[in-house]
Design a protein around this motif. Structure first.
Motif, short mmCIF file in Angstrom:
data_model
loop_
_atom_site.label_atom_id
_atom_site.label_comp_id
_atom_site.label_asym_id
_atom_site.label_seq_id
_atom_site.Cartn_x
_atom_site.Cartn_y
_atom_site.Cartn_z
N ILE A 52 -3.19 36.95 70.23
CA ILE A 52 -2.81 36.50 68.89
C ILE A 52 -3.68 35.32 68.46
CG2 ILE A 52 -0.95 35.42 67.55
CD1 ILE A 52 0.96 37.37 69.08
N LYS A 53 -4.01 34.42 69.38
CA LYS A 53 -4.91 33.30 69.08
C LYS A 53 -6.29 33.82 68.68
CE LYS A 53 -7.00 29.32 71.41
NZ LYS A 53 -7.09 28.58 72.68
N VAL A 54 -6.79 34.81 69.41
CA VAL A 54 -8.09 35.41 69.10
C VAL A 54 -8.04 36.09 67.74
CG1 VAL A 54 -9.74 37.21 69.78
CG2 VAL A 54 -8.82 35.63 71.50
N TRP A 55 -6.98 36.86 67.48
CA TRP A 55 -6.86 37.57 66.21
C TRP A 55 -6.79 36.60 65.04
CZ3 TRP A 55 -2.42 40.96 68.51
CH2 TRP A 55 -2.97 41.82 69.47
N LYS A 56 -6.08 35.49 65.21
CA LYS A 56 -6.02 34.48 64.14
C LYS A 56 -7.40 33.91 63.86
CE LYS A 56 -1.20 33.07 64.45
NZ LYS A 56 -0.24 31.99 64.74
N SER A 57 -8.22 33.75 64.91
CA SER A 57 -9.56 33.21 64.70
C SER A 57 -10.43 34.17 63.89
CB SER A 57 -10.23 32.88 66.05
OG SER A 57 -10.68 34.05 66.71
N LEU A 58 -10.16 35.47 63.97
CA LEU A 58 -10.91 36.45 63.19
C LEU A 58 -10.71 36.23 61.69
CD1 LEU A 58 -10.12 39.64 65.30
CD2 LEU A 58 -12.34 38.50 65.12
N LEU A 59 -9.55 35.74 61.31
CA LEU A 59 -9.24 35.52 59.90
C LEU A 59 -10.10 34.41 59.29
CD1 LEU A 59 -5.36 35.79 60.15
CD2 LEU A 59 -6.94 37.51 59.23
N LYS A 60 -10.76 33.63 60.13
CA LYS A 60 -11.61 32.53 59.65
C LYS A 60 -13.03 32.99 59.36
CE LYS A 60 -8.83 29.14 62.08
NZ LYS A 60 -8.75 28.22 63.19
N ILE A 61 -13.35 34.23 59.70
CA ILE A 61 -14.69 34.74 59.42
C ILE A 61 -14.71 35.22 57.97
CG2 ILE A 61 -16.50 36.38 60.06
CD1 ILE A 61 -15.10 36.60 62.81
N PRO A 62 -15.54 34.59 57.13
CA PRO A 62 -15.54 34.93 55.70
C PRO A 62 -15.98 36.37 55.42
CG PRO A 62 -16.72 32.88 56.10
CD PRO A 62 -16.47 33.50 57.43
N PHE A 63 -15.47 36.90 54.35
CA PHE A 63 -15.87 38.21 53.84
C PHE A 63 -17.39 38.24 53.70
CE2 PHE A 63 -16.78 41.16 50.37
CZ PHE A 63 -15.96 42.24 50.68
N GLY A 64 -18.01 39.31 54.16
CA GLY A 64 -19.45 39.46 54.03
C GLY A 64 -20.26 38.71 55.08
#
Length: 161
Positions: free
Chosen positions: A77-89
């Motif tokens: 879950i910590k790793v998945w939350k970090s994915l949300l910080k990668i901007p679109f594009g």
């Protein structure tokens, strides 16, 4: 648990969840789902997920605003939350993701957690690439990862004259 389906350019999305949120989104390899199954299920979160996915694939949405409830370990879950910080594009390497999580030596564990991401597209694991820029490690197939990255960052045609 409820299930609904959504047709997309990369396959049919199977979306599951309940009143606590969307639990999983996976793209199926099957091309045909019976029409009666294509209707949104009762929970509003699943209906909203379909609406937002359709807008994403039409190029009218670059982020998602959904209640999600993925199942995983605390580390996943910590790793998945970090994915949300990668901007679109944009993309990030597995090594960069590991560094951002505070452990440069956890690259393989981070990559494995990305591979278990149950919320494809909404939690953008497709934006993580190898350090050399290679497209590696996408549970839905490298062709889908390539398609999603191209969709989010289309090549602009320059005028020759």
């Amino acid at each position: 648990m409820h299930t609904t389906y959504c047709k997309t350019p990369i396959g049919i999305a199977k979306i599951t969840g309940d009143h606590n949120g969307v639990q999983s989104i996976h793209i199926l390899d099957e091309e045909n789902v019976p029409e009666e199954l294509m209707q949104p299920s009762t929970p509003i979160c699943l209906q909203e997920c379909v609406v937002q996915l359709e807008a994403y694939f039409l190029g009218k949405r670059d982020h998602f605003n959904l209640t999600v409830n993925p199942k995983g370990t605390a580390f996943q879950i910590k790793v998945w939350k970090s994915l949300l910080k990668i901007p679109f594009g944009k993309t990030k390497s597995y090594l960069e993701q590991s560094k951002a999580l505070g452990d440069v030596k956890a690259t393989r564990a981070v990559a494995a957690a990305n591979g278990k991401n149950p919320l494809w597209i909404v939690v953008p694991c497709h934006r993580v690439i190898a350090s050399d820029g290679a497209l590696t490690g996408y549970a839905g197939g490298i062709w889908r990862k390539k398609w999603l990255l191209a969709h989010e960052n289309p090549v602009k045609q320059h005028s020759l004259f």
